[in-house]
Motif scaffolding. Structure first.
Motif, PDB file in Angstrom:
ATOM      1  N   ALA A 147       0.727  -1.176  -0.093  1.00 37.27           N
ATOM      2  CA  ALA A 147       0.069   0.044  -0.097  1.00 37.27           C
ATOM      3  C   ALA A 147       0.812   1.219  -0.024  1.00 37.27           C
ATOM      4  O   ALA A 147       0.089   2.558  -0.291  1.00 37.27           O
ATOM      5  N   GLY A 148       2.399   0.965   0.189  1.00 40.38           N
ATOM      6  CA  GLY A 148       2.996   2.298   0.144  1.00 40.38           C
ATOM      7  C   GLY A 148       3.378   2.839   1.534  1.00 40.38           C
ATOM      8  O   GLY A 148       3.966   4.166   1.519  1.00 40.38           O
ATOM      9  N   LEU A 149       3.120   2.111   2.555  1.00 39.04           N
ATOM     10  CA  LEU A 149       3.555   2.758   3.895  1.00 39.04           C
ATOM     11  C   LEU A 149       5.028   2.549   4.047  1.00 39.04           C
ATOM     12  O   LEU A 149       5.708   1.716   3.441  1.00 39.04           O
ATOM     13  N   LYS A 150       5.783   3.565   4.910  1.00 42.84           N
ATOM     14  CA  LYS A 150       7.205   3.524   4.846  1.00 42.84           C
ATOM     15  C   LYS A 150       7.762   3.679   6.535  1.00 42.84           C
ATOM     16  O   LYS A 150       6.739   4.197   7.098  1.00 42.84           O
ATOM     17  N   ALA A 151       8.671   2.928   6.707  1.00 47.84           N
ATOM     18  CA  ALA A 151       9.417   3.313   7.834  1.00 47.84           C
ATOM     19  C   ALA A 151       9.630   4.725   8.212  1.00 47.84           C
ATOM     20  O   ALA A 151      10.143   5.517   7.361  1.00 47.84           O
ATOM     21  N   GLY A 152       9.326   5.188   9.390  1.00 46.58           N
ATOM     22  CA  GLY A 152       9.109   6.592   9.767  1.00 46.58           C
ATOM     23  C   GLY A 152       7.877   7.358   9.480  1.00 46.58           C
ATOM     24  O   GLY A 152       7.563   8.273  10.150  1.00 46.58           O
ATOM     25  N   ASP A 153       6.987   6.754   8.991  1.00 49.69           N
ATOM     26  CA  ASP A 153       5.460   7.057   8.934  1.00 49.69           C
ATOM     27  C   ASP A 153       5.104   6.896  10.392  1.00 49.69           C
ATOM     28  O   ASP A 153       5.383   5.838  11.095  1.00 49.69           O
ATOM     29  N   VAL A 154       4.201   7.747  10.860  1.00 51.66           N
ATOM     30  CA  VAL A 154       3.258   7.720  12.039  1.00 51.66           C
ATOM     31  C   VAL A 154       1.859   7.743  11.583  1.00 51.66           C
ATOM     32  O   VAL A 154       1.309   8.583  10.678  1.00 51.66           O
ATOM     33  N   VAL A 155       1.112   6.631  12.061  1.00 52.55           N
ATOM     34  CA  VAL A 155      -0.329   6.506  12.047  1.00 52.55           C
ATOM     35  C   VAL A 155      -0.947   7.245  13.137  1.00 52.55           C
ATOM     36  O   VAL A 155      -0.684   6.804  14.053  1.00 52.55           O
TER      37      VAL A 155
ATOM     38  N   GLU B  78      24.452  -6.380   6.888  1.00 52.88           N
ATOM     39  CA  GLU B  78      23.460  -5.006   7.174  1.00 52.88           C
ATOM     40  C   GLU B  78      24.399  -4.008   6.293  1.00 52.88           C
ATOM     41  O   GLU B  78      25.330  -3.970   6.236  1.00 52.88           O
ATOM     42  N   SER B  79      23.677  -2.983   5.837  1.00 53.49           N
ATOM     43  CA  SER B  79      24.027  -1.753   5.431  1.00 53.49           C
ATOM     44  C   SER B  79      23.625  -0.657   6.460  1.00 53.49           C
ATOM     45  O   SER B  79      22.902  -0.903   7.215  1.00 53.49           O
ATOM     46  N   GLY B  80      24.414   0.347   6.347  1.00 56.46           N
ATOM     47  CA  GLY B  80      24.248   1.422   6.828  1.00 56.46           C
ATOM     48  C   GLY B  80      25.500   1.818   8.032  1.00 56.46           C
ATOM     49  O   GLY B  80      26.687   1.431   7.556  1.00 56.46           O
ATOM     50  N   LEU B  81      25.589   2.211   9.105  1.00 55.27           N
ATOM     51  CA  LEU B  81      26.621   2.516   9.982  1.00 55.27           C
ATOM     52  C   LEU B  81      26.510   1.906  11.270  1.00 55.27           C
ATOM     53  O   LEU B  81      25.617   2.102  11.987  1.00 55.27           O
ATOM     54  N   VAL B  82      27.684   1.306  11.490  1.00 56.15           N
ATOM     55  CA  VAL B  82      27.677   0.305  12.710  1.00 56.15           C
ATOM     56  C   VAL B  82      28.229   1.183  14.044  1.00 56.15           C
ATOM     57  O   VAL B  82      29.238   2.181  13.844  1.00 56.15           O
ATOM     58  N   ILE B  83      27.459   1.315  15.300  1.00 57.78           N
ATOM     59  CA  ILE B  83      28.011   2.077  16.180  1.00 57.78           C
ATOM     60  C   ILE B  83      29.395   1.253  16.878  1.00 57.78           C
ATOM     61  O   ILE B  83      29.212   0.017  17.122  1.00 57.78           O
TER      62      ILE B  83
ATOM     63  N   ASN C  36      14.494   9.657   8.465  1.00 58.18           N
ATOM     64  CA  ASN C  36      13.825   9.017   7.574  1.00 58.18           C
ATOM     65  C   ASN C  36      14.604   9.168   6.407  1.00 58.18           C
ATOM     66  O   ASN C  36      13.899   8.900   5.258  1.00 58.18           O
ATOM     67  N   THR C  37      15.932   9.259   6.309  1.00 55.12           N
ATOM     68  CA  THR C  37      16.697   9.232   5.058  1.00 55.12           C
ATOM     69  C   THR C  37      17.671   8.112   5.089  1.00 55.12           C
ATOM     70  O   THR C  37      18.693   8.095   6.070  1.00 55.12           O
ATOM     71  N   PRO C  38      18.017   7.310   4.259  1.00 55.72           N
ATOM     72  CA  PRO C  38      18.770   6.094   4.394  1.00 55.72           C
ATOM     73  C   PRO C  38      20.152   6.912   4.556  1.00 55.72           C
ATOM     74  O   PRO C  38      20.528   7.596   3.568  1.00 55.72           O
ATOM     75  N   VAL C  39      21.199   5.991   5.353  1.00 54.98           N
ATOM     76  CA  VAL C  39      22.536   6.650   5.351  1.00 54.98           C
ATOM     77  C   VAL C  39      23.438   5.455   5.032  1.00 54.98           C
ATOM     78  O   VAL C  39      23.432   4.163   5.656  1.00 54.98           O
ATOM     79  N   LYS C  40      24.477   5.773   4.181  1.00 52.64           N
ATOM     80  CA  LYS C  40      25.434   4.519   3.891  1.00 52.64           C
ATOM     81  C   LYS C  40      26.930   5.136   4.192  1.00 52.64           C
ATOM     82  O   LYS C  40      27.692   4.139   4.330  1.00 52.64           O
ATOM     83  N   THR C  41      27.045   6.474   4.392  1.00 51.57           N
ATOM     84  CA  THR C  41      28.279   6.932   4.605  1.00 51.57           C
ATOM     85  C   THR C  41      28.395   7.844   5.948  1.00 51.57           C
ATOM     86  O   THR C  41      27.171   8.459   6.138  1.00 51.57           O
ATOM     87  N   SER C  42      29.438   8.292   6.381  1.00 51.43           N
ATOM     88  CA  SER C  42      29.629   9.413   7.557  1.00 51.43           C
ATOM     89  C   SER C  42      29.156  10.465   6.942  1.00 51.43           C
ATOM     90  O   SER C  42      28.563  11.196   7.642  1.00 51.43           O
TER      91      SER C  42
ATOM     92  N   LEU D  47      17.030   5.303  13.067  1.00 53.92           N
ATOM     93  CA  LEU D  47      16.314   4.000  12.845  1.00 53.92           C
ATOM     94  C   LEU D  47      17.477   3.309  13.151  1.00 53.92           C
ATOM     95  O   LEU D  47      18.389   2.824  12.353  1.00 53.92           O
ATOM     96  N   VAL D  48      17.301   2.197  14.108  1.00 53.78           N
ATOM     97  CA  VAL D  48      18.396   1.552  14.661  1.00 53.78           C
ATOM     98  C   VAL D  48      17.959   0.161  14.668  1.00 53.78           C
ATOM     99  O   VAL D  48      16.890  -0.585  15.207  1.00 53.78           O
ATOM    100  N   ARG D  49      18.943  -0.750  14.086  1.00 55.22           N
ATOM    101  CA  ARG D  49      18.688  -2.213  14.080  1.00 55.22           C
ATOM    102  C   ARG D  49      19.556  -3.074  15.155  1.00 55.22           C
ATOM    103  O   ARG D  49      20.928  -2.735  14.973  1.00 55.22           O
ATOM    104  N   ARG D  50      19.006  -3.777  15.766  1.00 52.79           N
ATOM    105  CA  ARG D  50      19.962  -4.651  16.666  1.00 52.79           C
ATOM    106  C   ARG D  50      19.447  -6.238  16.349  1.00 52.79           C
ATOM    107  O   ARG D  50      18.319  -6.540  16.787  1.00 52.79           O
ATOM    108  N   GLY D  51      20.383  -6.982  15.852  1.00 52.70           N
ATOM    109  CA  GLY D  51      19.918  -8.303  15.649  1.00 52.70           C
ATOM    110  C   GLY D  51      18.901  -8.699  14.518  1.00 52.70           C
ATOM    111  O   GLY D  51      18.086  -9.353  14.575  1.00 52.70           O
TER     112      GLY D  51
END
Length: 503
Positions: A332-340, A431-436, A461-467, A488-492
């Motif tokens: 339906a087009g729902l995205k991460a970062g949307d607030v219902v 994973e893609s992104g930046l690791v802490i 709400n913007t993907p990050v791949k570099t510093s 947006l943080v991913r753990r496991g």
């Protein structure tokens, strides 16, 4: 033959959260410290209102008329099962657990086949013999007998069960039975402080009535769909599955569990609200199973810290979408970062209520979500899937890594783009992104639970791949006058949003 009655006993398994065991088990004790007022504080009594002025519900002179009205629809339930146990206890977690512990075989001995009984309660909801009780009352039973207030007895069959809400629907072959109807557990007659009456078969003593008030509402014990009414009406062993009535003789709850240090009532009982039970029983009656709605998105609570980081969000309300794997939400087009903010025109107060709305809507239903995205609110139509079919499915795999060694320092964090060595060090799943790699222990990032090995995939709400991506986004947020940014943080593999103040 041994008879044993049934009850729920609550246990504490994590801080500040009550979890229902709903079966025979070990009891607990909770110490409550009395409130002490400072000696200099003066407490002013509330001026009493006259009956003409006061909307307060007065204590009834007697519950006799109400009890006489509804008693014919309340039933006692006797269940039995044929059991044979090896050295372990096959009835662990069921109403028959204590039976096996006492009469089961010694270790190494072969168990003889025996029949064990348990007792519970229920109530008739239709003249043609549909009866509601708790799932744990009839779980694993191969014989179910219904005893009516009149003294008559009939065998029952299981129409369907829902372990998620601990509700079961039974059927007896009968006509013209006295029955009761569900009331509105969210209505004006179901407020905290309103009178209620519980009925059932406590301790196997037969039909019994107890009265009290609604002590609290919307209690969550252990399940996603929990909406328990807390009451001080006495609920004991054998009351499980019995009705909780309002003063109009309508069922507003199903007595399910108690909190007790000794297995008996201490005035803290829980009844699953009729707003949940009615929807479950309607589906069990029509399909023999539940068919809950499924959105296919992960959600989390909106916190006050997030308000300053999300344009257009003026209060901590709604449900924040943290991940959108394959499913109806993505289609339906729902995205991460949307607030219902709304669900079919109804306000979404929090993420828990949102999940309950989705489940109650039912599979295949067309619904409309009011969505906040980048400061704009719009309607998003979605056709819900079925949760029971979706449970256990694995989310889509993560993207490939982008090998690099660039660093970012800020927000109390040290970030590095994912490399094969970091993936091995932190056991990352491609994973893609930046690791802490490091967290300042004095920072807000540490206070909000971020840790080395967490992966940040999006900022505001913007993907990050570099510093450089992070630096540009933080600078833009600061220039726009924002006080914090959303990570947006991913753990496991599990995502969650965290708001951090801008330095």
């Amino acid at each position: 033959m041994t008879q044993k009655s049934d009850v729920g006993v609550l246990s504490l398994v994590r801080p500040r959260k009550l979890v229902a065991a709903l079966m025979l088990g070990s009891a607990i004790a909770i110490a409550v410290m009395p409130q002490v007022l400072p000696a200099q504080e003066v407490v002013t009594p509330v001026q009493a209102l006259t009956p003409e002025q006061s909307p307060i519900q007065m204590r009834p002179m007697s519950f006799a008329d109400l009890a006489e009205q509804v008693s014919p629809a309340v039933v006692n339930i006797t269940t039995s099962m044929l059991v044979a146990s090896p050295s372990n206890n096959p009835a662990e977690g069921t109403p028959f657990e204590d039976f096996f512990r006492q009469f089961g075989p010694r270790q190494g001995q072969e168990a003889p086949t025996q029949r064990a009984n348990a007792l519970g309660s229920g109530f008739v909801i239709s003249a043609d013999g549909y009866i509601v009780t708790n799932n744990h009352v009839i779980a694993d039973a191969d014989q179910i007998q219904i005893e009516f207030f009149s003294g008559d007895s009939l065998p029952a069959t299981v129409v369907g069960t829902d372990p998620n809400t601990d509700i079961a629907l039974l059927k007896v072959d009968a006509t013209d039975l006295p029955y009761v109807e569900f009331g509105d557990s969210n209505g004006d007659g179901s407020r905290v402080g309103d009178w209620v009456m519980a009925m059932g078969n406590p301790l196997g003593q037969g039909f019994s009535v107890s009265a009290g008030i609604i002590s609290a509402r919307n209690r969550e014990l252990s399940g996603t769909y929990d909406d328990y009414i807390q009451t001080d009406a006495a609920i004991n062993r054998g009351n499980s599955g019995g009705p909780l009535f309002n003063m109009e003789g309508q069922v507003i709850g199903v007595n399910t569990a108690i909190l007790s240090p000794n297995g008996g009532s201490i005035g803290i009982g829980f009844a699953m609200s009729s707003s949940v039970v009615k929807g479950v029983t309607d589906q069990l009656r029509e399909f023999g199973e539940t068919r809950r709605g499924w959105l296919g998105a992960r959600v989390q609570a909106v916190t006050q810290e997030m308000v300053g980081a999300m344009p257009g969000l003026d209060k901590a309300a709604g449900a924040l979408i943290s991940d959108v794997p394959e499913g109806p939400a993505r289609d339906a087009g729902l995205k991460a970062g949307d607030v219902v903010l709304t669900f079919d025109g109804k306000d979404v107060t929090d993420s828990r209520g949102f999940v309950q709305m989705i489940g109650a809507a039912g599979a295949g239903q067309n619904v409309t979500l009011g969505v906040l995205r980048d400061g704009e609110v719009f309607d998003l139509p979605i056709t819900l899937g079925r949760r029971e079919e979706a449970e256990g499915q694995v989310a889509a795999g993560a993207n490939q890594t982008a090998p690099s060694s660039a660093h970012y320092e800020g927000l109390g964090l040290k970030l590095q783009e994912v490399t094969p060595s970091l993936a091995e060090r932190f056991n990352l799943q491609a994973e893609s992104g930046l690791v802490i790699t490091e967290v300042d222990p004095e920072s807000e990032a540490a206070a909000r639970g971020l840790a080395a090995g967490d992966v940040i995939t999006d900022v505001s709400n913007t993907p990050v791949k570099t510093s450089d991506d992070v630096e540009q986004i933080v600078k833009a947020a600061r220039d726009a006058g924002r006080t914090s940014v959303m990570l947006l943080v991913r753990r496991g593999g599990d995502p969650r949003f965290v708001a951090l103040p801008i330095d």
